[in-house]
Design a protein around this motif. Structure first.
Motif, short mmCIF file in Angstrom:
data_model
loop_
_atom_site.label_atom_id
_atom_site.label_comp_id
_atom_site.label_asym_id
_atom_site.label_seq_id
_atom_site.Cartn_x
_atom_site.Cartn_y
_atom_site.Cartn_z
N GLU A 31 -12.38 -10.53 -70.03
CA GLU A 31 -11.81 -11.64 -70.81
C GLU A 31 -12.56 -11.83 -72.11
O GLU A 31 -11.95 -12.07 -73.17
N GLU A 32 -13.88 -11.74 -72.05
CA GLU A 32 -14.69 -11.92 -73.26
C GLU A 32 -14.40 -10.83 -74.30
O GLU A 32 -14.44 -11.09 -75.51
N GLU A 33 -14.10 -9.62 -73.82
CA GLU A 33 -13.86 -8.49 -74.72
C GLU A 33 -12.37 -8.31 -75.03
O GLU A 33 -11.99 -7.31 -75.64
N TRP A 34 -11.54 -9.25 -74.60
CA TRP A 34 -10.10 -9.20 -74.83
C TRP A 34 -9.50 -7.92 -74.24
O TRP A 34 -8.65 -7.26 -74.84
N LYS A 35 -9.96 -7.60 -73.03
CA LYS A 35 -9.42 -6.45 -72.30
C LYS A 35 -8.76 -6.95 -71.01
O LYS A 35 -8.94 -8.10 -70.62
N SER A 36 -8.01 -6.11 -70.36
CA SER A 36 -7.29 -6.50 -69.15
C SER A 36 -8.04 -6.04 -67.91
O SER A 36 -8.75 -5.02 -67.93
N TYR A 37 -7.86 -6.80 -66.84
CA TYR A 37 -8.36 -6.35 -65.54
C TYR A 37 -7.25 -6.49 -64.51
O TYR A 37 -6.31 -7.27 -64.68
N VAL A 38 -7.36 -5.70 -63.47
CA VAL A 38 -6.39 -5.75 -62.36
C VAL A 38 -7.16 -5.99 -61.08
O VAL A 38 -8.02 -5.18 -60.70
N HIS A 39 -6.87 -7.12 -60.47
CA HIS A 39 -7.52 -7.47 -59.20
C HIS A 39 -6.83 -6.71 -58.07
O HIS A 39 -5.61 -6.75 -57.93
N VAL A 40 -7.62 -6.01 -57.26
CA VAL A 40 -7.11 -5.25 -56.12
C VAL A 40 -7.63 -5.90 -54.84
O VAL A 40 -8.83 -6.20 -54.74
N ASP A 41 -6.76 -6.11 -53.89
CA ASP A 41 -7.16 -6.78 -52.65
C ASP A 41 -6.25 -6.32 -51.53
O ASP A 41 -5.26 -5.62 -51.75
N HIS A 42 -6.57 -6.73 -50.30
CA HIS A 42 -5.70 -6.43 -49.17
C HIS A 42 -4.29 -6.96 -49.45
O HIS A 42 -4.12 -8.07 -49.95
N ALA A 43 -3.30 -6.17 -49.10
CA ALA A 43 -1.92 -6.62 -49.24
C ALA A 43 -1.63 -7.72 -48.23
O ALA A 43 -2.34 -7.88 -47.23
N PHE A 44 -0.58 -8.49 -48.50
CA PHE A 44 -0.18 -9.55 -47.57
C PHE A 44 0.40 -8.97 -46.29
O PHE A 44 0.41 -9.63 -45.26
N PHE A 45 0.88 -7.73 -46.35
CA PHE A 45 1.49 -7.08 -45.21
C PHE A 45 0.94 -5.66 -45.09
O PHE A 45 0.64 -5.02 -46.08
N GLY A 46 0.80 -5.19 -43.85
CA GLY A 46 0.32 -3.83 -43.63
C GLY A 46 -1.14 -3.63 -43.99
O GLY A 46 -1.55 -2.51 -44.30
N ARG A 47 -1.92 -4.68 -43.92
CA ARG A 47 -3.32 -4.58 -44.29
C ARG A 47 -4.12 -3.89 -43.20
O ARG A 47 -3.72 -3.82 -42.04
N THR A 48 -5.28 -3.38 -43.57
CA THR A 48 -6.17 -2.74 -42.62
C THR A 48 -7.36 -3.64 -42.33
O THR A 48 -7.78 -4.43 -43.19
N GLU A 49 -7.90 -3.52 -41.12
CA GLU A 49 -9.15 -4.21 -40.79
C GLU A 49 -10.34 -3.25 -40.81
O GLU A 49 -11.46 -3.66 -40.57
N ASP A 50 -10.07 -1.98 -41.07
CA ASP A 50 -11.13 -0.97 -41.14
C ASP A 50 -11.68 -0.92 -42.57
O ASP A 50 -11.06 -0.35 -43.47
N LEU A 51 -12.83 -1.52 -42.76
CA LEU A 51 -13.40 -1.63 -44.11
C LEU A 51 -14.13 -0.37 -44.56
O LEU A 51 -14.69 -0.35 -45.66
N ASN A 52 -14.13 0.65 -43.72
CA ASN A 52 -14.78 1.91 -44.10
C ASN A 52 -13.80 3.08 -44.12
O ASN A 52 -14.20 4.21 -44.36
N GLY A 53 -12.53 2.79 -43.90
CA GLY A 53 -11.54 3.85 -43.81
C GLY A 53 -10.67 3.95 -45.05
O GLY A 53 -10.99 3.45 -46.13
N LYS A 54 -9.54 4.62 -44.87
CA LYS A 54 -8.59 4.84 -45.96
C LYS A 54 -7.18 4.56 -45.47
O LYS A 54 -6.26 5.35 -45.68
N GLY A 55 -7.03 3.41 -44.83
CA GLY A 55 -5.73 3.02 -44.32
C GLY A 55 -5.29 1.70 -44.90
O GLY A 55 -6.03 1.01 -45.60
N GLY A 56 -4.04 1.32 -44.59
CA GLY A 56 -3.53 0.02 -44.98
C GLY A 56 -2.98 -0.02 -46.40
O GLY A 56 -3.08 0.94 -47.17
N TYR A 57 -2.40 -1.17 -46.72
CA TYR A 57 -1.81 -1.41 -48.04
C TYR A 57 -2.67 -2.40 -48.82
O TYR A 57 -3.33 -3.27 -48.24
N PHE A 58 -2.60 -2.28 -50.16
CA PHE A 58 -3.39 -3.12 -51.05
C PHE A 58 -2.49 -3.64 -52.16
O PHE A 58 -1.55 -2.98 -52.58
N ARG A 59 -2.82 -4.84 -52.62
CA ARG A 59 -2.01 -5.48 -53.66
C ARG A 59 -2.77 -5.47 -54.99
O ARG A 59 -4.01 -5.45 -55.03
#
Length: 261
Positions: free
Chosen positions: A57-85
């Motif tokens: 924001e200070e540099e007038w650039k954009s960011y994209v917040h990535v997080d667990h999706a509302f549906f199809g999320r994974t509970e494995d925090l060390n894997g490569k599964g699930g959906y992300f928003r």
């Protein structure tokens, strides 16, 4: 336009690292301390995320917040599964005029068994009004009033006289739980959108949401139309590891403006 996907620093699990290395097969991988790109992705707001967002924001650039999706999320925090928003310049998405563009994505996810929309339920006084408060972290992050929960419970009792208002904490909900629910009021968007998917009334208590409506704002036809639009927008911004790696996620979100390359 340049793009980087920053890996979290010092996280207790590998999920953020895996996401950054997997996105476009690592083409945009970056670590904190590097200069920002014009568009900067990060998983979560911890471990450098919030600081990166402020710097963007200070540099007038954009960011994209990535997080667990509302549906199809994974509970494995060390894997490569699930959906992300994905959400541009905020933790939460906002309504956009991309419903027609995102509609095929919703149809594709529904074929996979996700985001299937159930008929609207009638509000029955024999069923419950569920209130889910914000977490302590969100109270602090958004600077919410100490009376936030009390004020919302009072509002719900006024909106739904004669119905029992029950407070629940964030946790998985079973089908038995949903059988007794008419209304969900939640700061946690996941529970609110699941309520909408199941045909319940939903009241989102967070300051920014794809569903700003209250009971009575929409007749049944408009409610169904707005719910469909909302789920198109959700679908166009939720992706799994394979789709992030092969470029499908980026190509679609370039089109709907969530990753505005």
């Amino acid at each position: 336009m340049t793009l980087k996907f920053f890996a979290p620093s010092g996280a207790p699990h590998q999920l953020g690292e895996n996401l950054a290395r997997n996105w476009m097969h690592g083409e945009h991988y970056a670590r904190h301390g590097e200069p920002l790109a014009e568009i900067n992705l990060h998983y979560g707001i911890l471990h450098g995320g919030a600081e990166m967002y402020r710097k963007a924001e200070e540099e007038w650039k954009s960011y994209v917040h990535v997080d667990h999706a509302f549906f199809g999320r994974t509970e494995d925090l060390n894997g490569k599964g699930g959906y992300f928003r994905f959400s541009l310049n905020h933790q939460a998405n906002e309504p956009k005029l991309t419903v027609e563009y995102d509609a095929p994505r919703l149809a594709a996810l529904q074929k996979k068994g996700l985001l299937k929309l159930e008929p609207k339920r009638a509000i029955k006084k024999s069923r419950l009004v569920i209130y889910q408060p914000p977490s302590g972290f969100m109270v602090q992050h958004y600077g919410l009033s100490p009376d936030f929960d009390g004020e919302w419970r009072a509002t719900l009792r006024r909106l739904y006289p004669g119905m029992m208002v029950v407070t629940t904490q964030k946790s998985p909900k079973t089908d038995d739980f949903w059988e007794n629910v008419s209304v969900v009021a939640s700061f946690n968007s996941g529970l609110g959108y699941e309520a909408l998917r199941r045909g319940c009334e939903a009241v989102m208590t967070a300051p920014r949401t794809l569903w700003p409506y209250r009971t009575g704002d929409l007749n049944d036809g408009k409610w169904a139309a707005k719910r469909y639009e909302t789920f198109c927008l959700i679908a166009g911004r939720m992706w799994n590891f394979r789709e992030m790696a092969n470029g499908e996620a980026l190509e679609h979100m370039k089109g709907n403006g969530e990753v505005p390359l």
